[in-house]
Design a protein around this motif. Structure first.
Motif, short mmCIF file in Angstrom:
data_model
loop_
_atom_site.label_atom_id
_atom_site.label_comp_id
_atom_site.label_asym_id
_atom_site.label_seq_id
_atom_site.Cartn_x
_atom_site.Cartn_y
_atom_site.Cartn_z
N ALA A 153 3.06 1.85 -0.31
CA ALA A 153 1.87 2.28 -1.32
C ALA A 153 2.06 1.44 -2.51
O ALA A 153 3.27 0.99 -2.92
CB ALA A 153 2.05 3.56 -1.81
N GLY A 154 1.20 1.04 -3.32
CA GLY A 154 1.25 0.36 -4.41
C GLY A 154 1.93 1.07 -5.60
O GLY A 154 1.78 2.33 -5.75
N GLN A 155 2.67 0.52 -6.36
CA GLN A 155 3.45 0.94 -7.66
C GLN A 155 2.48 1.58 -8.56
O GLN A 155 2.67 2.75 -9.06
CB GLN A 155 4.05 -0.03 -8.28
CG GLN A 155 5.19 0.52 -9.47
CD GLN A 155 5.87 -0.83 -10.24
OE1 GLN A 155 5.38 -1.90 -10.04
NE2 GLN A 155 6.86 -0.33 -10.90
N GLU A 156 1.55 1.17 -8.70
CA GLU A 156 0.43 1.64 -9.51
C GLU A 156 -0.54 2.80 -8.79
O GLU A 156 -1.37 3.61 -9.75
CB GLU A 156 -0.48 0.65 -10.58
CG GLU A 156 0.12 -0.45 -10.94
CD GLU A 156 -0.79 -1.53 -11.20
OE1 GLU A 156 -1.95 -1.38 -11.36
OE2 GLU A 156 -0.31 -2.79 -11.30
N SER A 157 -0.25 3.05 -7.89
CA SER A 157 -1.01 3.92 -6.97
C SER A 157 -0.43 5.29 -6.85
O SER A 157 -1.17 6.20 -6.30
CB SER A 157 -1.27 3.36 -5.50
OG SER A 157 -1.97 2.06 -5.50
#
Length: 213
Positions: A153-157
């Protein structure tokens, strides 16, 4: 295609709905996949707010059928960027419009019709919105191949629907979640109005594949 080309087993990177399809591929044809990196698969079936999320997805699909792509995409963007579980009272909230979504350009800039053009053939909103999100992973099979399945998963997600789903699957498999740079579209360099971090994303992917072989 993998079988027809005689190319297996292969390394697979898949994101969003593609990650759901790739998990199904491993479940049914695990011998064809060497390592899978499944980035933010949007399956609601394994979330604590499962029933609410499935209802949200069904509402987006229904909006596409009744009002067209623009209003449905506005709901889609608002839902997928929301942090944390949806409340049971989500349906009482005002519906977003494309022009009111923060940090986003007008719908025409995304190739979306500002008005209903009568088309009902959008594959994301008209089909995958229910198909992908309702897939229930076969954890019995995935457990047997968990050393070759990486959830990411993305850090910003963090806190968003797709990242929460990725974390839930990783937790069920006991593998841990790999955090990638940027957001849901972190591999994009401005396509479709989304600016990610494609070079750091690619480096993280290369490292992840090398580590899990």
């Amino acid at each position: 295609m993998i079988e027809a080309l005689g190319a297996g087993p292969v390394d697979v990177f898949a994101s969003s709905g593609g990650a759901v399809n790739a998990l199904a591929l491993v479940e049914r044809h695990g011998d064809l996949v060497r390592t899978l990196v499944a980035h933010e698969p949007p399956t609601a079936q394994i979330l604590p707010d499962r029933d609410v999320m499935l209802a949200v997805c069904a509402d987006i699909h229904a909006t596409c059928l009744h009002a067209g792509t623009g209003p449905a995409m506005a709901k889609f963007i608002a839902a997928t960027s929301r942090k944390g579980p949806f409340p049971a009272t989500w349906a009482d909230e005002p519906a977003p419009s494309p022009s009111s979504l923060p940090r986003l350009r007008p719908p025409a800039d995304f190739g979306l019709p500002a008005e209903d053009d009568g088309s009902r053939d959008d594959p994301l909103l008209g089909q995958n919105m229910r198909g992908c999100t309702s897939h229930r992973p076969d954890f019995t099979t995935l457990h047997a191949t968990s050393n070759r399945v990486v959830l990411a998963a993305g850090q910003e997600s963090e806190g968003e629907f797709t990242a929460r789903a990725a974390a839930a699957i990783a937790d069920a498999l006991g593998t841990g979640l790999v955090v990638f740079p940027s957001h849901h579209g972190g591999f994009l360099g401005g396509e479709f109005g989304q600016h990610g971090a494609p070079e750091p994303f690619a480096k993280t992917l290369r490292h992840t594949l090398d580590t899990h072989r």
